[in-house]
Scaffold this active site. Structure first.
Site, mmCIF file in Angstrom:
data_model
loop_
_atom_site.group_PDB
_atom_site.id
_atom_site.type_symbol
_atom_site.label_atom_id
_atom_site.label_comp_id
_atom_site.label_asym_id
_atom_site.label_seq_id
_atom_site.Cartn_x
_atom_site.Cartn_y
_atom_site.Cartn_z
ATOM 1 N N LYS A 176 0.852 -1.189 0.000
ATOM 2 C CA LYS A 176 0.000 0.000 0.000
ATOM 3 C C LYS A 176 0.887 1.238 0.000
ATOM 4 C CE LYS A 176 -1.755 2.746 3.058
ATOM 5 N NZ LYS A 176 -1.726 4.052 2.357
ATOM 6 N N CYS A 284 12.939 11.889 6.554
ATOM 7 C CA CYS A 284 13.122 11.530 7.964
ATOM 8 C C CYS A 284 14.579 11.707 8.345
ATOM 9 C CB CYS A 284 12.613 10.130 8.248
ATOM 10 S SG CYS A 284 13.160 8.920 7.091
ATOM 11 N N GLU A 385 9.669 16.916 15.339
ATOM 12 C CA GLU A 385 9.869 16.832 13.891
ATOM 13 C C GLU A 385 8.892 17.764 13.171
ATOM 14 O OE1 GLU A 385 8.864 13.144 11.775
ATOM 15 O OE2 GLU A 385 10.805 13.290 10.779
HETATM 16 C C1 UN1 Z 1 13.678 8.888 4.205
HETATM 17 O O1 UN1 Z 1 13.834 10.059 4.482
HETATM 18 O O2 UN1 Z 1 12.598 8.317 4.455
HETATM 19 O O3 UN1 Z 1 19.983 8.921 2.523
HETATM 20 C C2 UN1 Z 1 14.699 8.051 3.548
HETATM 21 C C3 UN1 Z 1 18.866 9.326 2.612
HETATM 22 C C4 UN1 Z 1 17.839 8.915 1.600
HETATM 23 C C5 UN1 Z 1 16.771 8.087 2.203
HETATM 24 C C6 UN1 Z 1 15.899 8.839 3.129
HETATM 25 N N1 UN1 Z 1 18.477 8.233 0.530
HETATM 26 O O4 UN1 Z 1 18.581 10.035 3.535
#
Ligand code: UN1
Length: 497
Positions: A176, A284, A385
């Site tokens: 999903k 993230c 965040e």
């Molecule tokens: C994410 O932010 O969910 O190196 C992944 C990195 C990216 C991946 C991030 N290639 O931060």
């Protein structure tokens, strides 16, 4: 073609959702550009998809793993051929600039070839038995049906981090995608179909939180892998715990970059622009806290602000664009809320803090690169965040203080330190509480064959990527072969007392 891709893909057939309910997806940079209506899948669709995955499991899991690897390699080849075409559509759907979405597809290509190579390396162990004429080994078995729920910010790379190792190990999948990136998810599944992946091995159900919930709660789903918010991840964890499912969670981050007095500031500035404002800060792994030594603070912040103000904002499929929009109105509201919080808390809004104006940004959800200075470690903008282009700058006067501040959060995904002192760099590797630490690089830049994941509130102890994810997608079976021709009792026959 697009109309077909607006459907679910179950047991090898593109089909509408059972209830006929749909949701609309739009381009965040040009809101009048409607990408399509996608099925809001319900319990019935999820049930069909899980049943398809279950019936494909027997033949897929008994295929020799290297033969599964051949299909993964074909998937990698097709992704390579379609890289620009996919990237264009991904940018249209979720906003980050074309050069970034091309990188996103490349990450999926690397993951495909890496997973293909791992199919020849799904190692077990052999160890000596404590009994004579007996042989001990461990082998790996697939788990079964895996529910994959992914985020929109890496709409192709992140699903493949999960799906490729899952199917390499012989599992089948119900996928999903995020409701903010359904089209990218469908384009990815089309690649699987075109590569000859057998029907039912990967099934696609579109939808929002209710669809995800039906998937997680389905009794015939054996494992769940999720990337997204901490709030949703915690609920998934509760359900999976109660139902004895294996689950992997990748959630929030508040990633620090520590800059010490001896750092190369040119390098730091390039790293910050990419770390804090790349993907409009919606990663993230975004660099959201700059923890900087007082002796270089003013120079660094001044030079950074000048560069950040010059970032060209716009539609990511225009060549000049350096930073795209925020994903949607809700994301924008959250960022604006935190800008208000920062000001109320007494931080100084140095640049940004508002929506830009101008012809190229008037039809989308854009936000300016934003820097807060005079941030103290316990302010909310230093701990929570925001998921947007907002950098909080905290001044420190020693390495020890930098580490204390860096660790003063509930998250622990990524981190960075800039120093030219090798001993300090090695100390930081151990001292920073995070799943990833970059030395003299920003907090983003994960490579497909390295473990990816976080400590503390970011995850639940699993890693994606690299060799570790293959542990998540397999069960270990211990096998004892007794060829002595007699009953041998472990712990009893071999110890006389
Ligand atoms: C994410 O932010 O969910 O190196 C992944 C990195 C990216 C991946 C991030 N290639 O931060």
């Amino acid at each position: 073609m697009t109309a077909v891709l607006n459907k679910n893909f179950i047991a090898g057939v593109w089909q509408d959702g059972a209830t006929g309910a749909t949701f609309k997806n739009i381009n965040p940079a040009v809101n009048s550009d409607v990408i399509g209506l996608f099925p809001e899948s319900g319990v019935e669709d999820v049930d069909d998809a899980v049943r398809a995955a279950r019936s494909a499991f027997k033949s897929w899991s008994s295929m020799p793993a290297p033969a599964r690897g051949d299909i993964l390699r074909r998937i990698g080849d097709i992704l390579t051929a379609r890289k620009s075409e996919l990237a264009f559509q991904m940018t249209r759907e979720m906003g980050k600039p074309f050069f970034e979405t091309k990188g996103d597809v490349q990450e999926a290509i690397d993951t495909a070839y890496y997973a293909a190579s791992e199919t020849r390396r799904l190692f077990g162990h052999t160890v000596p038995s404590e009994m004579p004429n007996k042989f001990n080994m461990s082998i790996r078995r697939p788990i079964g049906v895996c529910g994959i729920i992914s985020a929109w910010n890496f709409p192709v790379a992140v699903p493949t981090w999960k799906i490729f190792p899952a199917i390499a190990c012989g599992n089948t999948v119900v996928f999903k995608p995020s409701e903010e990136a359904p089209h990218s998810g469908a384009l990815l599944v089309k690649v699987f179909e075109d590569a000859g992946l057998p029907a039912g091995v990967v099934n696609l159900v579109q939808g929002s939180g209710m669809t995800g919930r039906a998937l997680v709660e389905h009794p015939d789903v054996n494992a769940v892998s999720f990337t997204g918010s901490t709030e949703t991840g915690s609920k998934i964890g509760e359900t999976c715990g109660r139902m004895h499912k294996r689950f992997s969670l990748e959630m929030g981050g508040k990633n620090p970059m520590i800059v010490l007095a001896d750092a190369n500031l040119n390098l730091v500035i390039d790293g910050l622009l990419w770390g804090a404002f790349g993907t409009t800060g919606q990663r993230c792994t975004a660099t959201s806290r700059l923890i900087v030594h007082e002796s270089v603070h003013d120079e660094l912040v001044g030079r950074l602000a000048e560069r950040a103000k010059a970032i060209r904002i716009g539609y990511g499929n225009e060549e000049s664009t350096e930073m795209g929009p925020v994903i949607n109105k809700k994301g924008l509201d959250k960022i604006e809320y935190y800008v208000g919080v920062g000001q109320e808390e007494g931080a100084t809004l140095l640049i940004g803090g508002k929506r830009p104006t101008g012809k190229n940004v008037e039809n989308g959800t854009f936000f300016e690169p934003t820097i807060f200075t005079n941030v103290t470690p316990n302010m909310r903008i230093a701990k929570e965040e925001i998921f947007g282009p907002v950098l909080s700058v905290i001044k420190i006067s020693s390495y020890e203080e930098a580490i204390r501040v860096a660790n003063n959060i509930e998250y622990g995904l990524s981190s960075a330190i800039y120093t030219n002192d090798v001993a300090t760099a090695f100390r930081a590797m151990h001292d920073i509480e995070a799943g990833i630490t970059y030395i003299n690089g920003p907090t983003i830049g994960a490579e497909a064959h390295m473990p990816f994941g976080g400590v503390k509130g970011t995850g639940n102890g699993h890693r994606e990527g690299g060799w570790e994810v293959f542990e998540f997608y397999t069960e270990t079976k211990s096998v004892y072969v007794d060829y002595s021709g007699k009953l041998q009792k472990a712990q009893i026959d071999n110890v006389q007392d």
